[in-house]
Structures are given as structure tokens and as C-alpha cells.
Write an enzyme that holds these catalytic residues in place. Structure first.
Site, PDB file in Angstrom:
ATOM      1  N   ASP A 174     111.043   0.604  71.431  1.00 14.80           N
ATOM      2  CA  ASP A 174     110.051   1.401  70.723  1.00 14.80           C
ATOM      3  C   ASP A 174     110.535   1.519  69.275  1.00 14.80           C
ATOM      4  O   ASP A 174     111.710   1.274  68.989  1.00 14.80           O
ATOM      5  CB  ASP A 174     109.932   2.777  71.382  1.00 14.80           C
ATOM      6  CG  ASP A 174     108.984   3.706  70.641  1.00 14.80           C
ATOM      7  OD1 ASP A 174     107.872   3.267  70.310  1.00 14.80           O
ATOM      8  OD2 ASP A 174     109.364   4.870  70.394  1.00 14.80           O
ATOM      9  N   ASP A 178     109.217   4.198  66.347  1.00 16.77           N
ATOM     10  CA  ASP A 178     109.340   5.548  65.800  1.00 16.77           C
ATOM     11  C   ASP A 178     110.115   6.473  66.724  1.00 16.77           C
ATOM     12  O   ASP A 178     109.860   6.525  67.923  1.00 16.77           O
ATOM     13  CB  ASP A 178     107.954   6.139  65.536  1.00 16.77           C
ATOM     14  CG  ASP A 178     107.300   5.544  64.312  1.00 16.77           C
ATOM     15  OD1 ASP A 178     106.989   6.287  63.381  1.00 16.77           O
ATOM     16  OD2 ASP A 178     107.106   4.309  64.291  1.00 16.77           O
ATOM     17  N   ASP A 228     111.728   6.598  73.368  1.00 12.48           N
ATOM     18  CA  ASP A 228     111.800   8.057  73.434  1.00 12.48           C
ATOM     19  C   ASP A 228     110.568   8.667  74.087  1.00 12.48           C
ATOM     20  O   ASP A 228     110.543   9.870  74.358  1.00 12.48           O
ATOM     21  CB  ASP A 228     111.940   8.636  72.026  1.00 12.48           C
ATOM     22  CG  ASP A 228     110.635   8.565  71.243  1.00 12.48           C
ATOM     23  OD1 ASP A 228     110.132   9.623  70.826  1.00 12.48           O
ATOM     24  OD2 ASP A 228     110.098   7.457  71.079  1.00 12.48           O
TER      25      ASP A 228
END
Length: 416
Positions: A152, A154, A380
Site C-alpha cells: 500500500d 499512503d 495499514d
């Protein structure tokens, strides 16, 4: 400029494919990675802020070394080892030269492509294959890759959205006004680069999942003297006529012009991925360098630690980093360049899940590298964790900088 266009995303598609890996889950547990427990909730929307007016008078900072770094709240107790290299990550991964003022990201394997040097090889079908220099080892074929790390972007590799929402500052005890200011500064640079050099004004409503998705409509025309501003791709009527232009949306002529733009974006990315300062030019280059320094100090070298893990993966012959992000493709490429990640991710390894969702992108990645490869998901958010669980892919959650340190340590010991 549209306020925070990066956040736009659509519904998800579901596919029946399941990639079952033989990855040792006990390794994940040893580093505090409890498999498939609830992920952190996504950051909420933030109140729009007014962009800064170019003038910044932020104080200069000296980036702390690893030994002198004070960890943020919630980052203790996860690691049970103390054998990290004593070389500060700020020195080992990219350095700032006072003479040339340029960041130097960690090296990565060469991007597959045609290069001059030795006679072309002839395939079994009699067709000439791409030329390779004798000194450059041929990159492994997609089918030869043994382990794929799906990242991922961001709040995993980079800190961006949580600066704007205030989540990062409140969680780790940082100056909230400074965090928002830096986030807005980076947001402005992202869209400025996307609009001015990567055709985002033309392509915002013509988003693609992958840079080569419209390559079949490209007739290979020489673009060295091509005038993108007057080819009639976009109607001057305004936003309501985006991507309609003088031809029919989806027609052969229009699709060719669309493909030309994506081809030029690919050329720009490959040309400047190791020389972003040259792409920005002065004085934007100096502003960008200052911003990078400021953000690394604020985030306790979060990006530096992520770059270390990415470099360790790239140093392996049969492992690859792949990026799957919910950011639209063009702003995602702008982010990758501005955060100095161009060497870590060849443009062919970047996918945007804005249109299709991450499950569809994971499916594409699985089909590309095959069922025999082991897939490790690093992120996240709840979306990538849910998809990883569904496809039985190990998931490494990043909720603080210590999680990236643990990831690097596991990679150094060949646990991953």
C-alpha cells in the site's frame, strides 16, 4: 485545483481466484503481526484548508540519526532484537549532497526495456527480441519471480493523508499545525506536477488501472514534435466535456490520443525517476528538497525506514515490489516521484485501485506473476487486509514506524 482529488475511489469487484501460499505464519507472529485481526480504521475526511502562498519560512532541521531517534508513542514493545546496523538510515538509503542538493534513493534492478548494445536475440517464433547490454544481467521474467511484495502507499510507505487529517500528529504527539502545513505543501506539489507534466488535467476523468492499459491503441507515432495542446483531445468547453474532445469518446482517434498521453507519462517517469529535481526545475526543486527534509524530521524518518525495506527486497534476484494504491494513477505516479520512490517501483509495477478496488488489482498481480509465487501484502488499511485474508496471503500491518523496522529486520534475516 480540485481539493484533495486523491481520495476519490469506486466500488470493488470480486474475483474467484485464490492464491494459497506456503508462507510461515509463525514468522509474522514473532514480529507481533497477528494475522487477520482487525486493521486500523481508515482516516476520516478532513476540513479543506487554504493552500499556502508559496512563501515558507520554516526553520531548518538536522535529521536525527537512528541512535538519537526518540520513538513515537505505541512504537515500543514490538521488537525483541537489538542488532540493527549502526549506520543511520538517513545516511545509508539516501543522502543529501550540499553540492548538488539531490536525494539518492537506494538502487533497484534495471527496468525491463529495450536497450542498445549487443545483437538482438531471436525467439522461437523467429521474431527479434529486445537488445540488452552485456554488462546488465537480464531481469527475471514475471514467471520466474518467487516472491511478490504488494505494498500500500499512503500511511504505509509514505505519510501524507494522515498529515492533512491530523491523525498522525495526534497519534504520535506532533505539532498539528506544522503537520497540516507540510501535508498541504506536499498536496500542492503533487497536483502541480501531475497537472503540469503528467497530463492530469486531460486524464483525471480517463483514469486507468495500469500505465499500459491503453497501449494497444497506440500506433507508435513519433511524439518528439507532437503538440498535445492542440490535438483536440479535450474540448475547451470545460469540465463537463472532459475527454470528449473533437471526436467521439472511445473512438479510434480519441483512444489513440489517450494512448499517446499515457505513453508520454511513461517516458517522463522512466526518464526522471532518479532525477526528480531535473523534472521540477528551479525554484521548485529547492522547495521540494526543503519539503522532503521537513517531512522526514516530522515523521521520524518513516520514509527512510520504508526505503530500507524496499531496497532489501529489490536486492534479491527473484523478488519484486508491487504498489497497489487507491490513489488515481497519475497522482500516484506524482507521489512516487516526489517521495523518491521511483527506483523502488518500476512504472509497470504500479496499479491504481481507484476504479476497480484492490481485490481486482491483487487478481491482476496474481495472474501476472503466477500461482507458484508467494505473495506478501504490506499495508495499514482494512481493505488490503481483507483481500489478503480472502486470498490467504500473509499480511504485514504497518501502524507505526517500528513495524517498518521489524519488517526490515525480518528481511535482513531472510525470514520473509
Amino acid at each position: 485545483m480540485l481539493q484533495y482529488r486523491l481520495k476519490r475511489r469506486t466500488g470493488h469487484q470480486k474475483f474467484p481466484y485464490s492464491c494459497v501460499s506456503s508462507f510461515p505464519i509463525s514468522v509474522m507472529a514473532a514480529y507481533g503481526q497477528t494475522q487477520y485481526s482487525p486493521a486500523l480504521p481508515p482516516a476520516g475526511p478532513y476540513t479543506p484548508y487554504t493552500h499556502h502562498s508559496q512563501g515558507y519560512s520554516m526553520p531548518s532541521y538536522n535529521i536525527k540519526t537512528e541512535d538519537g531517534l526518540s520513538h513515537s508513542p505505541g512504537q515500543t514493545g514490538l521488537l525483541g532484537y537489538s542488532n540493527f546496523s549502526t549506520t543511520p538510515p538517513s545516511q545509508s538509503l539516501y543522502s543529501y549532497s550540499h553540492t548538488h542538493g539531490e536525494y539518492h534513493p537506494p538502487p533497484s534492478p534495471p527496468t525491463p526495456g529495450k536497450e542498445e548494445g549487443v545483437p538482438a536475440r531471436r525467439g522461437s517464433d523467429g521474431k527479434l527480441r529486445g537488445r540488452k547490454r552485456v554488462s546488465d544481467p537480464a531481469p527475471p521474467l514475471d514467471s520466474d519471480i518467487e516472491r511478490v511484495f504488494i505494498w500500500d502507499l499512503d500511511e504505509t510507505i509514505i505519510i501524507f493523508h494522515s498529515l492533512l487529517t491530523g491523525t498522525f500528529s495526534s497519534r504520535f504527539g506532533k505539532d498539528s499545525s506544522k503537520a497540516v502545513s507540510l501535508g498541504l505543501w506536499m498536496e500542492e506539489m503533487i497536483f502541480n506536477l501531475a497537472d503540469s507534466r503528467l497530463f492530469f488535467n486531460d486524464l483525471e476523468e480517463c483514469d486507468q488501472v495500469h500505465i499500459d492499459d491503453v497501449a494497444s491503441d497506440d500506433n507508435g507515432q513519433d511524439l518528439s514534435t507532437y503538440n498535445f495542446g492542440s490535438d483536440g483531445f479535450q474540448s475547451p468547453a470545460g469540465a463537463g466535456s472532459l475527454c470528449l474532445g473533437s471526436g467521439v469518446h472511445g473512438g479510434v482517434d480519441w483512444m489513440r490520443k489517450l494512448a499517446f498521453r499515457y505513453r508520454r507519462v511513461k517516458e517522463i517517469y522512466n526518464t526522471y525517476k532518479n532525477n526528480v529535481g531535473g523534472l521540477l526545475g528551479s525554484p521548485k526543486r529547492e522547495e521540494w528538497l526543503q519539503l522532503r527534509r521537513e517531512m522526514e524530521v516530522l515523521t521520524d524518518l518513516w520514509l527512510t525506514q520504508a526505503l530500507k525495506a524496499l531496497a532489501l527486497i529489490n536486492s534479491r534476484p527473484n523478488c519484486v515490489n508491487v504498489l497497489v494504491t487507491t490513489t488515481q494513477l497519475i497522482p500516484a505516479l506524482s507521489k512516487v516521484l516526489l517521495y523518491g520512490l521511483g527506483s523502488a517501483f518500476p512504472i509497470e509495477n504500479i496499479y491504481s485501485a481507484t476504479k476497480t478496488g484492490k481485490e481486482s488489482c491483487f487478481e491482476r498481480v496474481s495472474q501476472r506473476f503466477g500461482r507458484r509465487a508467494v505473495y506478501v501484502v504490506i499495508g495499514d488499511g482494512a481493505e488490503e487486509e481483507t483481500v489478503a485474508k480472502k486470498k490467504n496471503m500473509p499480511f504485514w500491518r504497518v501502524s507505526c514506524r517500528a513495524d517498518l523496522e521489524a519488517l526490515s529486520h525480518a528481511l535482513e534475516l531472510d525470514y520473509l
